[in-house]
Design a protein around this motif. Structure first.
Motif, PDB file in Angstrom:
ATOM      1  N   LEU A  53       0.879  -1.156   0.011  1.00  0.00           N
ATOM      2  CA  LEU A  53       0.102   0.024  -0.184  1.00  0.00           C
ATOM      3  C   LEU A  53       0.876   1.304   0.002  1.00  0.00           C
ATOM      4  O   LEU A  53       0.626   2.180  -0.456  1.00  0.00           O
ATOM      5  CB  LEU A  53      -1.017  -0.011   1.361  1.00  0.00           C
ATOM      6  CG  LEU A  53      -1.815  -1.113   1.263  1.00  0.00           C
ATOM      7  CD1 LEU A  53      -2.551  -1.076   2.533  1.00  0.00           C
ATOM      8  CD2 LEU A  53      -2.875  -1.025   0.189  1.00  0.00           C
ATOM      9  N   PHE A  89     -17.725  12.968  -0.275  1.00  0.00           N
ATOM     10  CA  PHE A  89     -17.767  12.103   1.145  1.00  0.00           C
ATOM     11  C   PHE A  89     -17.371  12.934   1.883  1.00  0.00           C
ATOM     12  O   PHE A  89     -16.946  12.480   3.207  1.00  0.00           O
ATOM     13  CB  PHE A  89     -16.828  10.733   1.047  1.00  0.00           C
ATOM     14  CG  PHE A  89     -17.487   9.913  -0.272  1.00  0.00           C
ATOM     15  CD1 PHE A  89     -18.302   9.187  -0.013  1.00  0.00           C
ATOM     16  CD2 PHE A  89     -16.738  10.020  -1.368  1.00  0.00           C
ATOM     17  CE1 PHE A  89     -19.006   8.344  -1.229  1.00  0.00           C
ATOM     18  CE2 PHE A  89     -17.067   9.040  -2.539  1.00  0.00           C
ATOM     19  CZ  PHE A  89     -18.308   8.452  -2.206  1.00  0.00           C
ATOM     20  N   SER A 232     -21.146  -6.082   5.885  1.00  0.00           N
ATOM     21  CA  SER A 232     -21.130  -5.599   7.223  1.00  0.00           C
ATOM     22  C   SER A 232     -22.300  -5.648   8.306  1.00  0.00           C
ATOM     23  O   SER A 232     -22.234  -6.057   9.234  1.00  0.00           O
ATOM     24  CB  SER A 232     -20.698  -3.909   7.131  1.00  0.00           C
ATOM     25  OG  SER A 232     -19.564  -3.833   6.318  1.00  0.00           O
ATOM     26  N   PRO A 270     -15.666  -7.548   5.815  1.00  0.00           N
ATOM     27  CA  PRO A 270     -16.871  -7.530   4.945  1.00  0.00           C
ATOM     28  C   PRO A 270     -16.179  -7.484   3.267  1.00  0.00           C
ATOM     29  O   PRO A 270     -17.001  -8.050   2.414  1.00  0.00           O
ATOM     30  CB  PRO A 270     -17.362  -6.163   5.275  1.00  0.00           C
ATOM     31  CG  PRO A 270     -16.325  -5.250   5.935  1.00  0.00           C
ATOM     32  CD  PRO A 270     -15.541  -6.160   6.313  1.00  0.00           C
ATOM     33  N   ILE A 331      -2.571   5.721  -0.921  1.00  0.00           N
ATOM     34  CA  ILE A 331      -3.153   6.607  -1.736  1.00  0.00           C
ATOM     35  C   ILE A 331      -4.632   6.157  -2.143  1.00  0.00           C
ATOM     36  O   ILE A 331      -5.570   6.853  -2.689  1.00  0.00           O
ATOM     37  CB  ILE A 331      -2.466   7.023  -3.231  1.00  0.00           C
ATOM     38  CG1 ILE A 331      -2.138   5.575  -3.855  1.00  0.00           C
ATOM     39  CG2 ILE A 331      -1.264   7.787  -2.969  1.00  0.00           C
ATOM     40  CD1 ILE A 331      -1.711   6.293  -5.330  1.00  0.00           C
ATOM     41  N   HIS A 332      -4.836   4.542  -2.156  1.00  0.00           N
ATOM     42  CA  HIS A 332      -6.184   4.245  -2.539  1.00  0.00           C
ATOM     43  C   HIS A 332      -7.149   3.955  -1.519  1.00  0.00           C
ATOM     44  O   HIS A 332      -8.057   3.352  -1.412  1.00  0.00           O
ATOM     45  CB  HIS A 332      -6.007   2.955  -3.344  1.00  0.00           C
ATOM     46  CG  HIS A 332      -5.192   3.138  -4.569  1.00  0.00           C
ATOM     47  ND1 HIS A 332      -6.000   3.448  -5.853  1.00  0.00           N
ATOM     48  CD2 HIS A 332      -3.718   3.013  -4.795  1.00  0.00           C
ATOM     49  CE1 HIS A 332      -5.161   3.642  -6.780  1.00  0.00           C
ATOM     50  NE2 HIS A 332      -3.827   3.359  -6.421  1.00  0.00           N
ATOM     51  N   VAL A 333      -6.800   4.839  -0.242  1.00  0.00           N
ATOM     52  CA  VAL A 333      -7.630   4.351   1.059  1.00  0.00           C
ATOM     53  C   VAL A 333      -9.043   4.713   0.562  1.00  0.00           C
ATOM     54  O   VAL A 333      -9.180   5.584  -0.121  1.00  0.00           O
ATOM     55  CB  VAL A 333      -7.079   5.440   2.206  1.00  0.00           C
ATOM     56  CG1 VAL A 333      -7.245   6.644   1.823  1.00  0.00           C
ATOM     57  CG2 VAL A 333      -7.590   4.935   3.322  1.00  0.00           C
ATOM     58  N   PRO A 335     -12.154   6.248  -0.341  1.00  0.00           N
ATOM     59  CA  PRO A 335     -12.950   7.581  -0.053  1.00  0.00           C
ATOM     60  C   PRO A 335     -14.311   7.502   0.450  1.00  0.00           C
ATOM     61  O   PRO A 335     -14.698   8.513   1.100  1.00  0.00           O
ATOM     62  CB  PRO A 335     -12.718   7.975  -1.600  1.00  0.00           C
ATOM     63  CG  PRO A 335     -13.036   6.720  -2.570  1.00  0.00           C
ATOM     64  CD  PRO A 335     -12.266   5.832  -1.534  1.00  0.00           C
ATOM     65  N   GLY A 336     -14.895   6.428   0.591  1.00  0.00           N
ATOM     66  CA  GLY A 336     -16.027   6.214   0.992  1.00  0.00           C
ATOM     67  C   GLY A 336     -16.207   5.912   2.415  1.00  0.00           C
ATOM     68  O   GLY A 336     -17.458   5.710   2.933  1.00  0.00           O
TER      69      GLY A 336
HETATM   70  C1  HEM Z   1     -17.962  -1.136   4.873  1.00  0.00           C
HETATM   71  C2  HEM Z   1     -17.853  -0.518   3.892  1.00  0.00           C
HETATM   72  C3  HEM Z   1     -16.537  -0.524   2.914  1.00  0.00           C
HETATM   73  C4  HEM Z   1     -15.201  -1.143   3.021  1.00  0.00           C
HETATM   74  C5  HEM Z   1     -14.890  -2.019   4.265  1.00  0.00           C
HETATM   75  C6  HEM Z   1     -14.452  -0.362   2.009  1.00  0.00           C
HETATM   76  C7  HEM Z   1     -13.064  -0.857   1.857  1.00  0.00           C
HETATM   77  C8  HEM Z   1     -12.114  -0.365   0.984  1.00  0.00           C
HETATM   78  C9  HEM Z   1     -11.037  -0.494   0.788  1.00  0.00           C
HETATM   79  C10 HEM Z   1     -10.126  -1.497   1.600  1.00  0.00           C
HETATM   80  C11 HEM Z   1     -10.364   0.131  -0.469  1.00  0.00           C
HETATM   81  C12 HEM Z   1      -8.848   0.371  -0.540  1.00  0.00           C
HETATM   82  C13 HEM Z   1      -8.695  -0.640  -2.011  1.00  0.00           C
HETATM   83  C14 HEM Z   1      -7.414  -0.887  -2.383  1.00  0.00           C
HETATM   84  O1  HEM Z   1      -6.294  -0.377  -1.732  1.00  0.00           O
HETATM   85  O2  HEM Z   1      -7.173  -1.214  -3.612  1.00  0.00           O
HETATM   86  C15 HEM Z   1     -11.546   0.879  -0.924  1.00  0.00           C
HETATM   87  C16 HEM Z   1     -11.255   1.640  -1.771  1.00  0.00           C
HETATM   88  C17 HEM Z   1     -12.398   2.302  -2.621  1.00  0.00           C
HETATM   89  N1  HEM Z   1     -13.652   2.295  -2.033  1.00  0.00           N
HETATM   90 FE1  HEM Z   1     -14.403   1.476  -0.238  1.00  0.00          FE
HETATM   91  N2  HEM Z   1     -15.045   0.206   1.408  1.00  0.00           N
HETATM   92  C18 HEM Z   1     -16.367   0.337   1.874  1.00  0.00           C
HETATM   93  C19 HEM Z   1     -17.391   1.041   1.403  1.00  0.00           C
HETATM   94  C20 HEM Z   1     -17.368   2.152   0.269  1.00  0.00           C
HETATM   95  C21 HEM Z   1     -18.388   3.018  -0.217  1.00  0.00           C
HETATM   96  C22 HEM Z   1     -19.610   3.335   0.788  1.00  0.00           C
HETATM   97  C23 HEM Z   1     -18.054   3.642  -1.196  1.00  0.00           C
HETATM   98  C24 HEM Z   1     -18.487   4.538  -2.145  1.00  0.00           C
HETATM   99  C25 HEM Z   1     -19.924   4.963  -2.296  1.00  0.00           C
HETATM  100  C26 HEM Z   1     -16.515   3.308  -1.499  1.00  0.00           C
HETATM  101  C27 HEM Z   1     -15.782   3.594  -2.648  1.00  0.00           C
HETATM  102  C28 HEM Z   1     -14.628   2.943  -2.859  1.00  0.00           C
HETATM  103  C29 HEM Z   1     -13.861   3.595  -3.885  1.00  0.00           C
HETATM  104  C30 HEM Z   1     -14.187   4.489  -5.047  1.00  0.00           C
HETATM  105  C31 HEM Z   1     -12.434   3.131  -3.689  1.00  0.00           C
HETATM  106  C32 HEM Z   1     -11.261   3.288  -4.609  1.00  0.00           C
HETATM  107  C33 HEM Z   1     -10.280   4.369  -4.145  1.00  0.00           C
HETATM  108  C34 HEM Z   1      -9.035   4.509  -4.979  1.00  0.00           C
HETATM  109  O3  HEM Z   1      -8.817   3.605  -5.733  1.00  0.00           O
HETATM  110  O4  HEM Z   1      -8.604   5.648  -4.631  1.00  0.00           O
HETATM  111  N3  HEM Z   1     -16.196   2.214  -0.698  1.00  0.00           N
HETATM  112  N4  HEM Z   1     -12.529   0.562  -0.116  1.00  0.00           N
END
Ligand code: HEM
Length: 393
Positions: A53, A89, A232, A270, A331-333, A335-336
């Motif tokens: 990461l 967000f 979740s 989840p 950087i990919h943390v 955003p949601g």
């Molecule tokens: C419990 C709910 C959620 C969990 C556990 C979660 C977890 C994650 C994790 C671990 C990543 C990093 C992925 C990586 O490093 O490759 C991520 C990225 C992302 N998540 Fe979530 N997420 C959740 C909910 C959401 C919601 C509600 C949205 C938008 C409505 C969202 C949109 C995104 C997007 C667009 C990315 C990519 C960001 C990037 O590449 O910069 N996520 N999520």
């Protein structure tokens, strides 16, 4: 590489699928960097996942053949799109959505039987995720059922590794989103002022977004939301039912909810995994990887690593949040995360407000979900609500 490389494990083996978390725990000590045809190089340890990461130059996100904004992008392109996405967000956007979020949580929880059995995934998790998702995007309620069916088929096709089916599903989903774009274009200035319309009017680097980019952004928010939020809800409800002492603590003090939610979802993920691809030769966990090798980061394992968390199953509300990779890091943390946290807190508050007790059903254990889904496919529960009929509890 994959045709000839020895297989360290089979992620699709029935025993792995029966309990992914237990299988990943075993792999973490037996073979923490493991090769398989299906997932290529899987990383099980917290230390190795964090290293990936933090080094996005060596471990690129451009691991998909399809446009995926911003998930499959690297800087500088990724940086431009993150700048566009993050305000959706931010604190202002969350405050605006808060009353709707709370109302949907109360409404979904209000459908629990007064005093009886409920199945947490279909009756709570999926409904909550679909309704909150459509409300956040400004989409009509008639999309709930097609989206529910789509998520199910998408997960089955991913597990089967069926590229053809995945391609068709992606097209089908694009069609759903494009319909939303077209109806807004048709109404012109009268289009609703919602998240979908606002994304359509965004610019990046001084130019309008293409339809492909808009569709990809909205698709990733939908996929991010529907699977992870419903998983979740199932994980949290099952955990409360299995741990009455924590349930009591949370009923007595709601301020503990945010830390408890993040901690329960740390030990029972989840979201199972995300992918990377190497841009140069690199050594990881004693293995030499060439440029162009694919990796799978297993959140469901890294977040249970004994080296960081001691007993992975111990819920501790005073852990350092920076070690918890629930929402990733770097950087990919995610955003949601602010939206997800608000939704899950509201859901749990509504659940604790509406019930006096939640228990497991004797003889009917929760069934674990199969990869790529995390959590459970079925969580039978007995609930005692505050409704008038709930007097026998
Ligand atoms: C419990 C709910 C959620 C969990 C556990 C979660 C977890 C994650 C994790 C671990 C990543 C990093 C992925 C990586 O490093 O490759 C991520 C990225 C992302 N998540 Fe979530 N997420 C959740 C909910 C959401 C919601 C509600 C949205 C938008 C409505 C969202 C949109 C995104 C997007 C667009 C990315 C990519 C960001 C990037 O590449 O910069 N996520 N999520």
């Amino acid at each position: 590489m994959s045709d000839t490389a020895p297989q360290d494990w089979n992620p699709r083996d029935a025993a792995v699928q029966a309990d992914q978390i237990a299988a990943y725990d075993a792999m973490r000590s037996r073979c923490p960097v493991a090769f398989s045809d299906y997932l290529q190089w899987s990383l099980f340890r917290h230390e190795d996942v964090v290293r990936v990461l933090e080094d996005h130059e060596t471990f690129s996100n451009a691991a998909s053949r399809h446009l995926s904004v911003p998930n499959a992008m690297d800087p500088p392109e990724h940086t431009h799109f993150r700048r566009l996405i993050e305000p959706y967000f931010g604190p202002g956007a969350m405050a605006e959505f808060a009353p709707t979020c709370r109302a949907i949580a109360e409404d979904v929880v209000g459908r629990l039987p007064a005093d009886g059995e409920a199945e947490a995934m279909t009756e709570m998790g999926q409904d909550f995720a679909l309704e909150i998702q459509c409300a956040f995007m400004g989409w009509p309620t008639r999309l709930h059922e097609p989206l529910r069916a789509w998520v199910k088929r998408q997960q089955a096709a991913t597990l089967a590794g069926d590229r053809e089916a995945l391609g068709k599903l992606a097209l089908e989903f694009d069609g759903v989103i494009r319909e939303q774009l077209e109806s807004r274009r048709a109404t012109g200035d009268a289009a609703p002022d919602d998240v979908t319309t606002r994304i359509m009017n965004e610019t990046v680097e001084g130019r309008a977004l293409s339809d492909e980019e808009i569709v990809s952004i909205l698709r990733n928010w939908t996929v991010g939301e529907l699977g992870t939020i419903s998983a979740s809800v199932g994980i949290l409800m099952r955990y409360l039912a299995a741990h009455p002492e924590l349930q009591e603590r949370l009923r007595a003090d709601r301020r503990l909810l945010p830390a408890a939610i993040d901690e329960i979802l740390r030990l029972d993920a989840p979201l199972m995994s995300n992918r990377r691809i190497t841009t140069r030769p690199v050594e990881i966990g004693g293995h030499r990887l060439a440029a162009g090798e694919r990796l799978t980061l297993l959140w469901g394992s890294a977040n249970r690593d004994e080296a960081i968390f001691g007993d992975p199953d111990e819920v501790r509300l005073d852990r350092d949040p920076k070690d918890n990779l629930l929402y990733g890091a770097g950087i990919h943390v995610c955003p949601g995360a602010p939206l997800a946290r608000m939704e899950l807190r509201d859901f749990m508050e509504a659940l604790l407000d509406a019930t006096v007790d939640i228990r497991s059903v004797p003889g009917r254990p929760a069934m674990r979900a199969r990869y790529p889904a995390g959590g459970y496919s079925e969580v039978p529960l007995r609930v005692c609500t505050r409704k008038p009929a709930g007097k026998t509890c």
